[in-house]
Design an enzyme around this catalytic site. Structure first.
Site, PDB file in Angstrom:
ATOM      1  N   GLN A 191      16.558  -6.547  -1.021  1.00 43.61           N
ATOM      2  CA  GLN A 191      15.371  -5.841  -0.549  1.00 43.61           C
ATOM      3  C   GLN A 191      15.648  -4.361  -0.783  1.00 43.61           C
ATOM      4  OE1 GLN A 191      12.287  -6.409   0.371  1.00 43.61           O
ATOM      5  NE2 GLN A 191      11.984  -4.229   0.727  1.00 43.61           N
ATOM      6  N   GLN A 193      13.430  -1.639  -1.392  1.00 41.10           N
ATOM      7  CA  GLN A 193      12.578  -0.580  -0.858  1.00 41.10           C
ATOM      8  C   GLN A 193      13.040  -0.207   0.547  1.00 41.10           C
ATOM      9  OE1 GLN A 193       8.391  -1.486   0.125  1.00 41.10           O
ATOM     10  NE2 GLN A 193       7.783   0.096  -1.300  1.00 41.10           N
ATOM     11  N   TYR A 319      10.368  -8.625   6.134  1.00 41.75           N
ATOM     12  CA  TYR A 319       8.990  -8.219   5.888  1.00 41.75           C
ATOM     13  C   TYR A 319       8.097  -9.435   5.645  1.00 41.75           C
ATOM     14  CZ  TYR A 319      11.102  -3.630   5.164  1.00 41.75           C
ATOM     15  OH  TYR A 319      11.800  -2.460   5.322  1.00 41.75           O
ATOM     16  N   GLY A 321       6.112  -9.579   2.948  1.00 45.82           N
ATOM     17  CA  GLY A 321       6.305  -9.803   1.528  1.00 45.82           C
ATOM     18  C   GLY A 321       6.833  -8.551   0.875  1.00 45.82           C
ATOM     19  N   MET A 322       7.344  -8.694  -0.324  1.00 49.01           N
ATOM     20  CA  MET A 322       7.785  -7.553  -1.124  1.00 49.01           C
ATOM     21  C   MET A 322       7.290  -7.773  -2.536  1.00 49.01           C
ATOM     22  SD  MET A 322       9.227  -4.650  -1.270  1.00 49.01           S
ATOM     23  CE  MET A 322       9.244  -3.673  -2.779  1.00 49.01           C
ATOM     24  N   GLU A 323       6.629  -6.743  -3.064  1.00 45.51           N
ATOM     25  CA  GLU A 323       5.860  -6.857  -4.293  1.00 45.51           C
ATOM     26  C   GLU A 323       6.686  -6.781  -5.562  1.00 45.51           C
ATOM     27  OE1 GLU A 323       5.694  -2.453  -2.927  1.00 45.51           O
ATOM     28  OE2 GLU A 323       5.652  -4.432  -2.001  1.00 45.51           O
ATOM     29  N   HIS A 347      -2.202  -9.208  -0.812  1.00 42.83           N
ATOM     30  CA  HIS A 347      -1.620  -7.867  -0.689  1.00 42.83           C
ATOM     31  C   HIS A 347      -0.518  -7.654  -1.724  1.00 42.83           C
ATOM     32  CE1 HIS A 347      -0.600  -4.165   1.542  1.00 42.83           C
ATOM     33  NE2 HIS A 347       0.640  -4.437   1.150  1.00 42.83           N
ATOM     34  N   GLU A 348       0.408  -8.608  -1.819  1.00 47.38           N
ATOM     35  CA  GLU A 348       1.516  -8.444  -2.762  1.00 47.38           C
ATOM     36  C   GLU A 348       1.014  -8.480  -4.207  1.00 47.38           C
ATOM     37  OE1 GLU A 348       3.947  -7.359  -1.271  1.00 47.38           O
ATOM     38  OE2 GLU A 348       3.333  -8.076   0.692  1.00 47.38           O
ATOM     39  N   HIS A 351      -0.450  -5.162  -5.385  1.00 49.90           N
ATOM     40  CA  HIS A 351       0.546  -4.175  -5.800  1.00 49.90           C
ATOM     41  C   HIS A 351       0.763  -4.175  -7.313  1.00 49.90           C
ATOM     42  CE1 HIS A 351       2.189  -2.072  -2.376  1.00 49.90           C
ATOM     43  NE2 HIS A 351       2.288  -3.185  -1.676  1.00 49.90           N
ATOM     44  N   GLU A 370       0.554   1.980  -0.548  1.00 53.25           N
ATOM     45  CA  GLU A 370       0.083   1.013   0.441  1.00 53.25           C
ATOM     46  C   GLU A 370      -1.379   1.180   0.833  1.00 53.25           C
ATOM     47  OE1 GLU A 370       1.579  -1.522   0.949  1.00 53.25           O
ATOM     48  OE2 GLU A 370       3.658  -1.116   0.438  1.00 53.25           O
ATOM     49  N   ASP A 425      12.593   4.734   5.735  1.00 49.70           N
ATOM     50  CA  ASP A 425      12.257   3.565   6.542  1.00 49.70           C
ATOM     51  C   ASP A 425      11.603   3.958   7.860  1.00 49.70           C
ATOM     52  OD1 ASP A 425      13.245   1.879   4.631  1.00 49.70           O
ATOM     53  OD2 ASP A 425      15.159   1.530   5.626  1.00 49.70           O
ATOM     54  N   TYR A 433      -0.750   2.327   5.337  1.00 49.06           N
ATOM     55  CA  TYR A 433      -1.522   1.138   4.974  1.00 49.06           C
ATOM     56  C   TYR A 433      -2.995   1.291   5.350  1.00 49.06           C
ATOM     57  CZ  TYR A 433       2.933  -1.293   4.272  1.00 49.06           C
ATOM     58  OH  TYR A 433       4.170  -1.664   3.828  1.00 49.06           O
ATOM     59  N   ARG A 607      11.304 -11.519  10.731  1.00 54.88           N
ATOM     60  CA  ARG A 607      10.270 -10.604  10.244  1.00 54.88           C
ATOM     61  C   ARG A 607      10.037  -9.506  11.273  1.00 54.88           C
ATOM     62  NH1 ARG A 607       4.091 -12.430   8.669  1.00 54.88           N
ATOM     63  NH2 ARG A 607       3.354 -10.383   7.962  1.00 54.88           N
ATOM     64  N   LYS A 609       7.856  -7.159  11.836  1.00 54.12           N
ATOM     65  CA  LYS A 609       6.532  -7.007  12.443  1.00 54.12           C
ATOM     66  C   LYS A 609       6.343  -7.928  13.631  1.00 54.12           C
ATOM     67  CE  LYS A 609       1.841  -8.423  11.611  1.00 54.12           C
ATOM     68  NZ  LYS A 609       0.939  -9.153  10.711  1.00 54.12           N
TER      69      LYS A 609
END
Length: 652
Positions: A191, A193, A319, A321-323, A347-348, A351, A370, A425, A433, A607, A609
């Site tokens: 990961q 980002q 997360y 997702g990661m694009e 969403h992904e 991107h 975003e 971060d 977003y 996750r 969130k």
């Protein structure tokens, strides 16, 4: 300075189409031809865009203050990776060749970013021969990592760095077999980002840097490696895998996953990689992905990356997702069994136009990634599932945004945020977003959808495969929208949106008729006019459930909570979003029946969130803090380093 850790908000929900399609030999041949054509077109575009990008770098020095790299002196072009995945040592070992052009005549060094990487030696490619090079690895900075300085000789445009990552690399997670679905094989994934690529590749770790790459990855023979590059769907397990990424990407999109992975196609160009135990469920959940690709192409132009596949990661992924291009990394927490959370895929996918194709040049400009992506995601949802669903998703996101800006430091509510001296971060919140999305919704409302869509198509095409700043966006907006349609939007209004804190009064406030009905019913319920059985939840979507739970009073009595739980079985909900909302309300209301479910929830998923707000709420009381510390001690080893860093600041 104490870090502020905030969450990326990406509320989901979508119903989709069914059916999945196996790839045939004919399909594979068509795909290969499509890949070749895509590569030819995109590579040409990359070459053109690099000319503009060099001018940008000269004008903006330093363009990115979160890298040690001397971007104004060298233009990093291409990486060749040769790495062995060592699960026992929790390390990637091997070398990387870095090819670059010199932007200035007299360049004496190449400066790279690293973090927790052991560098054993450096070689210079001189007259097609590898010769020993001099290098210096500086002391580690908590945020930036360690600067790696390599001395260059005249005529050298390629260097090789031999290195090994350390087990604590912030951009890698090493999972034991017990932490996977299959329980038989280990799993590793990256990961990168925002600035975590430097923890597994010595590189100029900046979104302003766009590189192509090739890679050779060696693994245990029973495991499959996949990357953010061209992945062959019919790859055989042999322990050595080769990858090519012909399109220029920012360094944070370098990605790798290794595990007991199988592949199943969903269409000619889409498919799922996952552990066998979850593969069929993932395909059933996400088999409308091809329709999403086609809808987005109709809106904003061709998909330029060849294939679009999904990698379903273990629950520890921090997360939604990661694009990562060509291969989005996806949390299994959105596999709900009813396709109710699949707007995460939209969403992904979005991107692929906003973020991967046109990228923020530094992390102060994160909203360019975003905000645009959240806007495009919502447009995909509207095209596929109707205006009402899109409005519900907007409304939920804005509700979260309004709450978030009350809790955030004011400086982090600015779109073009100032992050000097801070970890990028720290700025991950709903602001880039949803505030970014609402800015674009406002522009759409002002100029009309037809005009604004045409502007976006040209914007994505003009800046394709480039990394840009907020100032570049503003200049392009002024020239191609404001000036062509005068007296509609002022530059002062644009600056208010982008540079002022909090939420502008002009911000749209999306409302949903469905939510208005839920609100009216809730009011009747709380006043005693109707019973729980008369609430009318039978046809509710996940959106309506989330709106209902999120807007209930936080001082609900235990009797009321128990009655609601008995009627709707909310504590037992297998939908991770609904479970999160209910568990959070229960903690605020003192409904202790949920504690066993909460413990399992916090241990089983990583996750951020979904888990960070729960830990934060637990820490509000002495009894809750005791519970949080006990559970976190058990759960922490299974969390990703990014989640650990966040929660170490919360659970003290």
């Amino acid at each position: 300075m104490k870090k502020h850790q905030y969450l990326i908000c990406s509320l989901a929900v979508v119903t989709a189409l069914a059916g999945c399609q196996q790839e045939s030999e004919d399909v594979a041949e068509k795909q290969q031809a499509a890949e070749a054509a895509s590569t030819q077109v995109d590579t040409k575009e990359v070459v053109v865009s690099k000319v503009e990008q060099e001018e940008v770098r000269k004008a903006h020095n330093p363009i990115d203050d979160h890298t040690y790299g001397n971007l104004h002196e060298v233009d990093l072009k291409h990486l060749d990776l040769d790495l062995t995945v060592d699960f026992e040592a929790k390390s990637l070992k091997g070398y990387v060749d870095l090819s670059f052009d010199r932007l200035q005549d007299e360049v004496s060094e190449l400066i790279l970013d690293t973090r927790d990487i052991n560098v054993s030696k450096v070689e210079l490619n001189q007259n097609e021969q590898w010769v020993a090079g001099e290098f210096e690895l500086a002391e580690k900075d908590e945020v930036m990592g360690s600067k790696l300085t390599i001395q260059l000789e005249d005529g050298v445009n390629k260097v090789r760095v031999y290195y090994a990552t350390q087990p604590q690399a912030s951009g890698l997670q090493w999972l034991t077999p017990e932490q996977t679905d299959g329980k038989k094989h280990p799993f590793m994934y990256s990961q990168a980002q925002a600035i975590h690529a430097r923890s597994f590749v010595p590189v100029q770790d900046s979104p302003a840097v766009r590189i192509t790459y090739n890679a050779t990855i060696r693994t245990p023979k029973e495991l499959l490696a996949v990357m953010s590059a061209h992945n062959e769907p019919d790859t055989e397990l042999d322990g050595e895998y080769h990858f090519e990424m012909p399109q220029a990407i920012p360094t944070y999109l370098i990605a790798i996953g290794v595990g007991d992975l199988k592949f199943k196609a969903m269409s000619d160009r889409t498919g799922v990689y996952a552990e066998p135990a979850i593969l069929d469920a993932a395909v059933a959940e996400f088999d409308d992905t091809e329709d999403m690709v086609k809808v987005t192409e109709d809106l904003y132009g061709p998909y330029r990356w060849g294939r679009y596949d999904l990698l379903i990661l273990p629950p520890a992924f921090p997360y939604g997702g990661m694009e990562n291009p060509r291969l989005s990394f996806i949390t299994p927490t959105v596999i709900a069994g009813d396709k109710s959370l699949v707007n995460l895929i939209a969403h992904e996918l979005a991107h692929s136009w906003s973020g991967n194709l046109v990228t923020n040049a530094n992390w102060h400009d994160f909203w360019l990634n975003e905000g645009f992506t959240s806007y495009v995601e919502n447009r995909i949802m509207e095209e596929l599932f109707g205006r009402e669903r899109a409005l519900m998703e907007q409304s939920l996101a804005v509700q979260d945004l309004r709450q978030a800006v009350q809790d955030l430091p004011e400086e982090y509510t600015v779109l073009n945020v100032d992050l000097k001296g801070a970890d990028p971060d720290d700025a991950f919140s709903t602001v880039p977003y949803t505030k970014g999305q609402m800015f674009l919704v406002w522009l759409e409302e002002k100029f009309g959808r037809e005009v604004f869509d045409a502007f976006l198509v040209k914007y994505f095409d003009h800046f394709a495969f480039q990394s840009i700043t907020t100032e570049q966006f503003k200049a392009y907006l002024k020239e191609n929208l404001l000036n062509k349609h005068p007296d509609i939007v002022s530059e002062e209004e644009i600056n208010t949106w982008i540079h002022e804190p909090m939420l502008p009064e002009m911000m749209p406030n999306p409302t949903s008729d469905a939510f208005n009905i839920v609100d009216a019913k809730t009011k009747q319920l709380l006043s005693g006019e109707i019973t729980l059985a008369e609430l009318g939840t039978k046809e509710w979507t996940v959106h309506e459930w989330l709106h209902f739970i999120n807007n209930l009073p936080t001082n609900m009595s235990n009797d009321d909570m128990m009655a609601m739980d008995a009627e709707f079985k909310l504590t037992e909900s297998t939908n991770n979003e609904i479970a999160h909302a209910w568990l959070l309300l229960s903690l605020r209301s003192g409904y202790e029946v949920v504690m066993p479910r909460l413990e399992n929830y916090l241990i089983s998923i990583g996750r951020r969130k979904l888990i960070v707000p729960l830990y934060k709420q637990l820490m509000e009381t002495e009894q809750g803090a005791e519970f949080a510390k006990r559970v976190y001690k058990v759960a922490r080893p299974g969390y990703h380093p990014l989640a650990q860093a966040t929660l170490d600041e919360v659970v003290k």
